[in-house]
Write an enzyme that holds these catalytic residues in place. Structure first.
Site, PDB file in Angstrom:
ATOM      1  N   TRP A 186      73.872  40.187  38.409  1.00 59.05           N
ATOM      2  CA  TRP A 186      74.804  41.276  38.136  1.00 59.05           C
ATOM      3  C   TRP A 186      74.093  42.270  37.233  1.00 59.05           C
ATOM      4  O   TRP A 186      73.020  41.984  36.693  1.00 59.05           O
ATOM      5  CB  TRP A 186      76.111  40.765  37.502  1.00 59.05           C
ATOM      6  CG  TRP A 186      75.945  39.869  36.325  1.00 59.05           C
ATOM      7  CD1 TRP A 186      75.649  40.232  35.033  1.00 59.05           C
ATOM      8  CD2 TRP A 186      76.061  38.426  36.330  1.00 59.05           C
ATOM      9  NE1 TRP A 186      75.549  39.111  34.246  1.00 59.05           N
ATOM     10  CE2 TRP A 186      75.823  38.004  35.005  1.00 59.05           C
ATOM     11  CE3 TRP A 186      76.350  37.473  37.318  1.00 59.05           C
ATOM     12  CZ2 TRP A 186      75.859  36.661  34.653  1.00 59.05           C
ATOM     13  CZ3 TRP A 186      76.383  36.132  36.969  1.00 59.05           C
ATOM     14  CH2 TRP A 186      76.144  35.740  35.642  1.00 59.05           C
ATOM     15  N   GLU A 235      71.600  49.530  32.484  1.00 60.46           N
ATOM     16  CA  GLU A 235      70.778  49.889  33.654  1.00 60.46           C
ATOM     17  C   GLU A 235      71.391  51.093  34.377  1.00 60.46           C
ATOM     18  O   GLU A 235      70.681  51.986  34.851  1.00 60.46           O
ATOM     19  CB  GLU A 235      70.689  48.723  34.622  1.00 60.46           C
ATOM     20  CG  GLU A 235      70.024  47.476  34.066  1.00 60.46           C
ATOM     21  CD  GLU A 235      69.958  46.403  35.108  1.00 60.46           C
ATOM     22  OE1 GLU A 235      69.091  46.489  35.999  1.00 60.46           O
ATOM     23  OE2 GLU A 235      70.787  45.456  35.057  1.00 60.46           O
ATOM     24  N   CYS A 249      62.934  39.616  32.436  1.00 62.27           N
ATOM     25  CA  CYS A 249      64.362  39.385  32.681  1.00 62.27           C
ATOM     26  C   CYS A 249      65.080  38.846  31.451  1.00 62.27           C
ATOM     27  O   CYS A 249      64.745  37.771  30.930  1.00 62.27           O
ATOM     28  CB  CYS A 249      64.559  38.401  33.829  1.00 62.27           C
ATOM     29  SG  CYS A 249      66.308  38.154  34.242  1.00 62.27           S
ATOM     30  N   ARG A 255      67.932  35.322  31.966  1.00 65.60           N
ATOM     31  CA  ARG A 255      67.412  34.038  32.433  1.00 65.60           C
ATOM     32  C   ARG A 255      68.206  32.800  31.997  1.00 65.60           C
ATOM     33  O   ARG A 255      67.934  31.690  32.479  1.00 65.60           O
ATOM     34  CB  ARG A 255      65.948  33.883  32.008  1.00 65.60           C
ATOM     35  CG  ARG A 255      64.994  34.788  32.767  1.00 65.60           C
ATOM     36  CD  ARG A 255      63.560  34.587  32.307  1.00 65.60           C
ATOM     37  NE  ARG A 255      63.228  35.439  31.170  1.00 65.60           N
ATOM     38  CZ  ARG A 255      62.098  35.305  30.478  1.00 65.60           C
ATOM     39  NH1 ARG A 255      61.233  34.349  30.774  1.00 65.60           N
ATOM     40  NH2 ARG A 255      61.849  36.124  29.475  1.00 65.60           N
TER      41      ARG A 255
HETATM   42  C1  HEM Z   1      72.515  37.152  36.459  1.00 61.71           C
HETATM   43  C2  HEM Z   1      72.399  38.331  35.866  1.00 61.71           C
HETATM   44  C3  HEM Z   1      71.092  39.017  35.581  1.00 61.71           C
HETATM   45  C4  HEM Z   1      70.959  40.020  34.674  1.00 61.71           C
HETATM   46  C5  HEM Z   1      72.060  40.619  33.785  1.00 61.71           C
HETATM   47  C6  HEM Z   1      69.574  40.432  34.699  1.00 61.71           C
HETATM   48  C7  HEM Z   1      69.084  41.483  33.927  1.00 61.71           C
HETATM   49  C8  HEM Z   1      67.838  42.045  34.147  1.00 61.71           C
HETATM   50  C9  HEM Z   1      67.434  43.336  33.631  1.00 61.71           C
HETATM   51  C10 HEM Z   1      68.297  44.271  32.793  1.00 61.71           C
HETATM   52  C11 HEM Z   1      66.160  43.548  34.037  1.00 61.71           C
HETATM   53  C12 HEM Z   1      65.313  44.787  33.746  1.00 61.71           C
HETATM   54  C13 HEM Z   1      65.469  45.664  34.999  1.00 61.71           C
HETATM   55  C14 HEM Z   1      65.013  47.097  34.785  1.00 61.71           C
HETATM   56  O1  HEM Z   1      64.913  47.511  33.607  1.00 61.71           O
HETATM   57  O2  HEM Z   1      64.779  47.779  35.792  1.00 61.71           O
HETATM   58  C15 HEM Z   1      65.757  42.400  34.808  1.00 61.71           C
HETATM   59  C16 HEM Z   1      64.515  42.252  35.366  1.00 61.71           C
HETATM   60  C17 HEM Z   1      64.192  41.220  36.242  1.00 61.71           C
HETATM   61  N1  HEM Z   1      65.015  40.191  36.632  1.00 61.71           N
HETATM   62 FE1  HEM Z   1      66.847  39.752  35.916  1.00 61.71          FE
HETATM   63  N2  HEM Z   1      68.870  39.662  35.588  1.00 61.71           N
HETATM   64  C18 HEM Z   1      69.771  38.794  36.168  1.00 61.71           C
HETATM   65  C19 HEM Z   1      69.482  37.882  37.179  1.00 61.71           C
HETATM   66  C20 HEM Z   1      68.242  37.759  37.800  1.00 61.71           C
HETATM   67  C21 HEM Z   1      67.988  36.905  38.947  1.00 61.71           C
HETATM   68  C22 HEM Z   1      69.046  36.069  39.667  1.00 61.71           C
HETATM   69  C23 HEM Z   1      66.664  37.026  39.228  1.00 61.71           C
HETATM   70  C24 HEM Z   1      65.849  36.352  40.313  1.00 61.71           C
HETATM   71  C25 HEM Z   1      66.197  35.211  40.903  1.00 61.71           C
HETATM   72  C26 HEM Z   1      66.095  37.953  38.270  1.00 61.71           C
HETATM   73  C27 HEM Z   1      64.767  38.331  38.235  1.00 61.71           C
HETATM   74  C28 HEM Z   1      64.301  39.443  37.535  1.00 61.71           C
HETATM   75  C29 HEM Z   1      62.962  39.989  37.698  1.00 61.71           C
HETATM   76  C30 HEM Z   1      61.857  39.438  38.601  1.00 61.71           C
HETATM   77  C31 HEM Z   1      62.892  41.115  36.883  1.00 61.71           C
HETATM   78  C32 HEM Z   1      61.685  42.053  36.697  1.00 61.71           C
HETATM   79  C33 HEM Z   1      61.753  43.136  37.781  1.00 61.71           C
HETATM   80  C34 HEM Z   1      60.546  44.073  37.748  1.00 61.71           C
HETATM   81  O3  HEM Z   1      59.454  43.570  37.378  1.00 61.71           O
HETATM   82  O4  HEM Z   1      60.705  45.265  38.086  1.00 61.71           O
HETATM   83  N3  HEM Z   1      67.068  38.382  37.403  1.00 61.71           N
HETATM   84  N4  HEM Z   1      66.791  41.483  34.856  1.00 61.71           N
HETATM   85  N1  LIG Z   2      70.357  43.326  36.983  1.00 64.43           N
HETATM   86  C1  LIG Z   2      69.351  43.449  37.710  1.00 64.43           C
HETATM   87  N2  LIG Z   2      68.491  44.483  37.482  1.00 64.43           N
HETATM   88  C2  LIG Z   2      67.202  44.579  37.954  1.00 64.43           C
HETATM   89  C3  LIG Z   2      66.374  43.460  38.034  1.00 64.43           C
HETATM   90  C4  LIG Z   2      65.076  43.611  38.563  1.00 64.43           C
HETATM   91  C5  LIG Z   2      64.612  44.859  38.933  1.00 64.43           C
HETATM   92  C6  LIG Z   2      65.454  45.956  38.824  1.00 64.43           C
HETATM   93  C7  LIG Z   2      64.941  47.305  39.263  1.00 64.43           C
HETATM   94  N3  LIG Z   2      63.908  47.702  38.331  1.00 64.43           N
HETATM   95  C8  LIG Z   2      63.218  48.892  38.755  1.00 64.43           C
HETATM   96  C9  LIG Z   2      63.852  50.073  38.052  1.00 64.43           C
HETATM   97  C10 LIG Z   2      63.184  51.355  38.495  1.00 64.43           C
HETATM   98  C11 LIG Z   2      62.067  51.531  37.484  1.00 64.43           C
HETATM   99  C12 LIG Z   2      62.439  50.719  36.268  1.00 64.43           C
HETATM  100  N4  LIG Z   2      63.667  49.988  36.631  1.00 64.43           N
HETATM  101  C13 LIG Z   2      66.735  45.832  38.341  1.00 64.43           C
HETATM  102  C14 LIG Z   2      69.062  42.525  38.820  1.00 64.43           C
HETATM  103  C15 LIG Z   2      68.639  42.790  40.100  1.00 64.43           C
HETATM  104  C16 LIG Z   2      68.480  41.603  40.865  1.00 64.43           C
HETATM  105  C17 LIG Z   2      68.762  40.468  40.156  1.00 64.43           C
HETATM  106  S1  LIG Z   2      69.242  40.865  38.608  1.00 64.43           S
END
Ligand code: HEM
Ligand SMILES: N=C(Nc1cccc(CNC[C@@H]2CCCN2)c1)c1cccs1
Length: 351
Positions: free
Chosen positions: A227, A232, A61, A64
């Site tokens: 958000w 994405e 993420c 963070r």
């Molecule tokens: C507030 C704005 C936030 C932004 C802009 C953001 C942005 C992102 C982005 C761009 C990713 C990569 C997702 C992808 O490529 O599919 C990501 C992954 C992740 N984010 Fe954040 N995030 C935010 C908030 C949060 C919150 C609130 C949480 C949890 C409480 C969180 C937990 C995670 C987790 C667990 C992943 C990894 C998901 C996976 O393993 O597929 N994020 N975030």
């Molecule tokens: N901005 C966000 N994007 C996000 C975060 C966690 C996971 C995902 C979805 N990831 C799975 C997709 C599908 C394969 C690779 N990306 C999106 C957030 C989603 C929830 C909190 S932040």
């Protein structure tokens, strides 16, 4: 479980400045509960802090910096699918906040509930004889919904129903009222022909397929949202050839020669699609962050963590944005991908 509880309690009491003797009393209580029932119940304060630290520990993420401002809604007492559906509608409304998105998590009872959706709001996908309509990523789940009786309109942007399963029971399906779903039509600031694609995307990404692990307790239903980062939507969801695959059509309308890679037609189409996404969300006052600002915010997160005496862990391949990655500081340094808990993890599919 007791060891994980101890580890988490140490973090919780130390970081929130709570007195040590209180922690020892709490640990006795927890040990008694575990010995008696095989598990223990966390206080709402413990759960709230755990959910925030789990975000802080999410290596993939980039967002963070704001981990302490997570809104945590404790719904562990709910027992029926209908109550849970209502709580999910409340989450959607509270988090959306008419576009001023509030990062929020709702935590349901551990191990007794599963939400089958990948995200609370997502578009359906359909295999048809002349290709896929909608989101190819959703084809399997859409078929499951149709098998459960869902009436689909078979369009490119049909919002899927919520599927909620209580342990030991068959899943129940609920349509989300459309007034709860905020969407943004995608238009370009200069190219008026962009409207002809009739593209849109939903405002709030709400992940409902991951589990939250805090102090040895696993919450299998704990949907969380932030958000979007513009890439994405603009560099993956609408761009990937196995998603909405918009680049050839955009390049065509830009008058680019798509026969020659070296003219970088894909790259030019990609940039304009991402410009359109950011422009549309901002014009509609829906929270979104561009990948440059997000990287700068992540840099501030790294500094804050260092000042707090904590090592930052991260997954480099996920932290770099999918367009112009080398224009961010992230690209130019390594990250330790150590998995700490509390954290959010994948879990086995419920279907
Ligand atoms: C507030 C704005 C936030 C932004 C802009 C953001 C942005 C992102 C982005 C761009 C990713 C990569 C997702 C992808 O490529 O599919 C990501 C992954 C992740 N984010 Fe954040 N995030 C935010 C908030 C949060 C919150 C609130 C949480 C949890 C409480 C969180 C937990 C995670 C987790 C667990 C992943 C990894 C998901 C996976 O393993 O597929 N994020 N975030
Ligand atoms: N901005 C966000 N994007 C996000 C975060 C966690 C996971 C995902 C979805 N990831 C799975 C997709 C599908 C394969 C690779 N990306 C999106 C957030 C989603 C929830 C909190 S932040």
């Amino acid at each position: 479980m007791l060891n994980e509880a101890k580890e988490f309690l140490n973090i919780f009491y130390e970081e929130t400045g709570r007195p040590n003797n209180e922690m020892l009393d709490r640990l006795v209580e927890i040990e008694q509960q575990i010995n008696k029932q095989g598990f223990y119940e966390q206080t709402t304060d413990e759960l709230e802090y755990g959910a925030k630290v789990a975000w802080r520990n999410s290596n993939k993420c980039i967002g963070r910096l704001f981990w302490q401002s997570l809104h945590v809604i404790d719904k562990r007492h709910l027992r029926t699918e209908e109550e849970i559906f209502e709580a999910l509608l409340e989450h959607i409304q509270f988090a959306t906040n008419k576009g001023r998105i509030r990062p929020t998590i709702t935590v349901f009872s551990p191990h007794s509930v599963r939400i089958w959706n990948h995200q609370l709001v997502r578009y359906a996908g359909y295999e048809t004889e002349n290709g896929i309509v909608g989101d190819p990523d959703s084809v399997t789940f859409t078929e499951i919904c149709e098998n459960l009786g869902w009436e689909s309109k078979r369009g490119p942007f049909d919002v899927l129903p919520l599927v909620i399963q209580m342990s030991g029971k068959k899943p129940k399906m609920f349509d989300i009222p459309k007034e709860h779903v905020l969407e943004v039509p995608i238009r370009h600031p200069e190219y008026n022909w962009f409207d002809d694609f009739q593209l849109k995307w939903y405002a709030v990404p709400m992940i409902s397929s991951m589990k939250l692990e805090v102090g040895g307790i696993t919450y299998a239903a704990a949907p969380f949202n932030g958000w979007y980062m513009g890439t994405e939507i603009g560099a993956r969801n609408l761009a990937d050839s196995d998603r909405y695959n918009m680049l050839p059509s955009i390049a065509e309308r830009m008058g680019l020669n798509t026969k020659s890679n070296a003219l970088l037609w894909k790259d030019r189409a990609l940039v304009e699609l991402n410009v359109a996404v950011l422009h549309s969300y901002k014009e509609d006052s829906v929270s979104i962050v561009d990948h440059h600002t997000a990287a700068q915010q992540f840099k501030r997160f790294e500094t804050n963590e260092k000042d707090a005496g904590r090592d930052v862990t991260g997954n480099w391949a996920w932290l770099i944005p999918p367009i112009s990655p080398a224009t961010t500081h992230i690209f130019h340094k390594p990250y330790d991908n150590e998995k700490k808990t509390p954290n959010y993890f994948y879990q086995k599919s419920p279907y």
